[in-house]
Structures are given as C-alpha cells and as structure tokens.
Design a protein around this motif. Structure first.
Motif, PDB file in Angstrom:
ATOM      1  N   UNK A 114       0.825  -1.203   0.000  1.00 44.27           N
ATOM      2  CA  UNK A 114       0.000   0.000   0.000  1.00 44.27           C
ATOM      3  C   UNK A 114       0.866   1.263   0.000  1.00 44.27           C
ATOM      4  N   UNK A 115       1.985   1.248   0.714  1.00 44.47           N
ATOM      5  CA  UNK A 115       2.877   2.411   0.690  1.00 44.47           C
ATOM      6  C   UNK A 115       3.456   2.638  -0.698  1.00 44.47           C
ATOM      7  N   UNK A 116       3.831   1.567  -1.379  1.00 47.35           N
ATOM      8  CA  UNK A 116       4.347   1.715  -2.745  1.00 47.35           C
ATOM      9  C   UNK A 116       3.260   2.211  -3.686  1.00 47.35           C
ATOM     10  N   UNK A 117       2.036   1.736  -3.510  1.00 48.81           N
ATOM     11  CA  UNK A 117       0.937   2.181  -4.359  1.00 48.81           C
ATOM     12  C   UNK A 117       0.619   3.659  -4.100  1.00 48.81           C
ATOM     13  N   UNK A 118       0.623   4.060  -2.839  1.00 51.15           N
ATOM     14  CA  UNK A 118       0.396   5.468  -2.500  1.00 51.15           C
ATOM     15  C   UNK A 118       1.445   6.343  -3.195  1.00 51.15           C
ATOM     16  N   UNK A 119       2.701   5.961  -3.078  1.00 53.85           N
ATOM     17  CA  UNK A 119       3.775   6.744  -3.699  1.00 53.85           C
ATOM     18  C   UNK A 119       3.644   6.755  -5.221  1.00 53.85           C
ATOM     19  N   UNK A 120       3.229   5.632  -5.788  1.00 54.61           N
ATOM     20  CA  UNK A 120       3.040   5.537  -7.241  1.00 54.61           C
ATOM     21  C   UNK A 120       1.944   6.502  -7.690  1.00 54.61           C
ATOM     22  N   UNK A 121       0.831   6.544  -6.985  1.00 52.98           N
ATOM     23  CA  UNK A 121      -0.263   7.451  -7.351  1.00 52.98           C
ATOM     24  C   UNK A 121       0.140   8.911  -7.148  1.00 52.98           C
ATOM     25  N   UNK A 122       0.803   9.197  -6.036  1.00 49.22           N
ATOM     26  CA  UNK A 122       1.246  10.567  -5.783  1.00 49.22           C
ATOM     27  C   UNK A 122       2.194  11.050  -6.875  1.00 49.22           C
ATOM     28  N   UNK A 123       3.057  10.177  -7.339  1.00 48.68           N
ATOM     29  CA  UNK A 123       4.038  10.575  -8.353  1.00 48.68           C
ATOM     30  C   UNK A 123       3.397  10.809  -9.717  1.00 48.68           C
ATOM     31  N   UNK A 124       2.134  10.463  -9.844  1.00 48.21           N
ATOM     32  CA  UNK A 124       1.451  10.614 -11.131  1.00 48.21           C
ATOM     33  C   UNK A 124       0.319  11.639 -11.079  1.00 48.21           C
ATOM     34  N   UNK A 125       0.387  12.566 -10.132  1.00 47.88           N
ATOM     35  CA  UNK A 125      -0.666  13.582 -10.013  1.00 47.88           C
ATOM     36  C   UNK A 125      -0.877  14.342 -11.310  1.00 47.88           C
ATOM     37  N   UNK A 126       0.204  14.644 -12.012  1.00 49.15           N
ATOM     38  CA  UNK A 126       0.071  15.382 -13.266  1.00 49.15           C
ATOM     39  C   UNK A 126      -0.719  14.575 -14.292  1.00 49.15           C
ATOM     40  N   UNK A 127      -0.571  13.281 -14.236  1.00 52.01           N
ATOM     41  CA  UNK A 127      -1.329  12.423 -15.140  1.00 52.01           C
ATOM     42  C   UNK A 127      -2.825  12.545 -14.865  1.00 52.01           C
ATOM     43  N   UNK A 128      -3.183  12.618 -13.602  1.00 51.94           N
ATOM     44  CA  UNK A 128      -4.599  12.837 -13.261  1.00 51.94           C
ATOM     45  C   UNK A 128      -5.091  14.136 -13.854  1.00 51.94           C
ATOM     46  N   UNK A 129      -4.284  15.179 -13.743  1.00 47.46           N
ATOM     47  CA  UNK A 129      -4.682  16.496 -14.253  1.00 47.46           C
ATOM     48  C   UNK A 129      -4.864  16.459 -15.768  1.00 47.46           C
ATOM     49  N   UNK A 130      -3.907  15.896 -16.477  1.00 44.10           N
ATOM     50  CA  UNK A 130      -3.992  15.899 -17.938  1.00 44.10           C
ATOM     51  C   UNK A 130      -5.153  15.047 -18.408  1.00 44.10           C
ATOM     52  N   UNK A 131      -5.460  13.985 -17.678  1.00 45.43           N
ATOM     53  CA  UNK A 131      -6.594  13.136 -18.075  1.00 45.43           C
ATOM     54  C   UNK A 131      -7.924  13.810 -17.741  1.00 45.43           C
ATOM     55  N   UNK A 132      -7.952  14.598 -16.678  1.00 42.22           N
ATOM     56  CA  UNK A 132      -9.168  15.306 -16.307  1.00 42.22           C
ATOM     57  C   UNK A 132      -9.526  16.356 -17.364  1.00 42.22           C
ATOM     58  N   UNK A 133      -8.512  16.982 -17.934  1.00 43.49           N
ATOM     59  CA  UNK A 133      -8.733  18.046 -18.914  1.00 43.49           C
ATOM     60  C   UNK A 133      -9.260  17.519 -20.236  1.00 43.49           C
ATOM     61  N   UNK A 134      -9.001  16.240 -20.533  1.00 49.20           N
ATOM     62  CA  UNK A 134      -9.421  15.719 -21.838  1.00 49.20           C
ATOM     63  C   UNK A 134     -10.836  15.226 -21.857  1.00 49.20           C
TER      64      UNK A 134
END
Length: 134
Positions: A114-134
């Motif tokens: 779970x700690x690795x998954x949390x860090x993986x998601x946090x490191x991809x915040x920009x991906x969430x933003x770019x996908x939200x905009x499309x």
C-alpha cells in the motif's frame, strides 16, 4: 508450476529493484513480485482511483498538490473496502507459490504494498490532471 503461474510470471515483467544475498525475504518479495505487479497494473490503478475520486470527492481536482497527496494517502489508508479492492488487484496476480510466501508475513507485505501504491499514485498527479482536462 501451473499454466496460470507460468503465464503470470512470463507476462508481468522482470524484478524491479535490487535483490542481493543480503536482501531480506520481504525485500526479495517486494522487488520480485509486488513491484512488477504494481507496474503492470498501473493503468488500472489510475482508472480505479479516478473512479474513486468521482464517487467520493469530485472536487479533488481543485485541491492543492499537498491536499491531493493527503487525499490519496487517506483514501488508501482509511477506506478499508477501497484498500482491500486494491490489494485484491495485486494478490490476484500472485502465483500459488508467491501467495504461500505472502501468507507468511501478509501484514508487513500489505503495508509495503500500500505504501508503494500510494507513492506511485502521488508521483502521477500530473497524469490525473492531464486526463481530467481531456
């Protein structure tokens, strides 16, 4: 090794991270099993988390980066049903032998997972933003 186990190990990729003779059993399991599964399942984790945001906190996208990181952490640590669903997405790609190894120390391995998954998601915040905009 069963056909299923062979298929899983061949298709999820190589170990990630260093494994040495001095590595603990947990480190070996983390790098040989958990990390490759997290990498393989990354796109699915992103979509699952986007769905979680939509159902639970649609204003996530207006949060500051710090608050988004806190939300990611809290959602995985405190929402037991969500955490169990994420764990299932990882455990479902264990071989039978890996599952037997996992059971020996599931509590610590779950924390690592779970700690690795949390860090993986946090490191991809920009991906969430770019996908939200499309």
């Amino acid at each position: 090794m069963t056909t299923r186990d062979l298929y899983i190990t061949e298709n999820r990729g190589e170990s990630l991270g260093m494994i040495t003779e001095f590595s603990s059993a947990e480190e070996r399991f983390q790098n040989a099993t958990i990390r490759p599964i997290l990498k393989l399942q990354n796109d699915l984790f992103i979509e699952v988390f986007k769905n979680y945001i939509t159902k639970h906190k649609n204003d996530f996208y207006s949060y500051s980066i710090e608050k988004k990181n806190q939300f990611i952490e809290a959602s995985i640590q405190k929402d037991i049903k969500f955490r169990n669903a994420l764990k299932g997405m990882v455990i479902g790609l264990f071989t039978v032998e890996e599952y037997a190894e996992y059971l020996k120390n599931s509590s610590n391995l779950n924390k690592r997972m779970m700690n690795m998954l949390i860090e993986r998601l946090k490191s991809q915040l920009m991906l969430f933003e770019s996908q939200q905009a499309s």
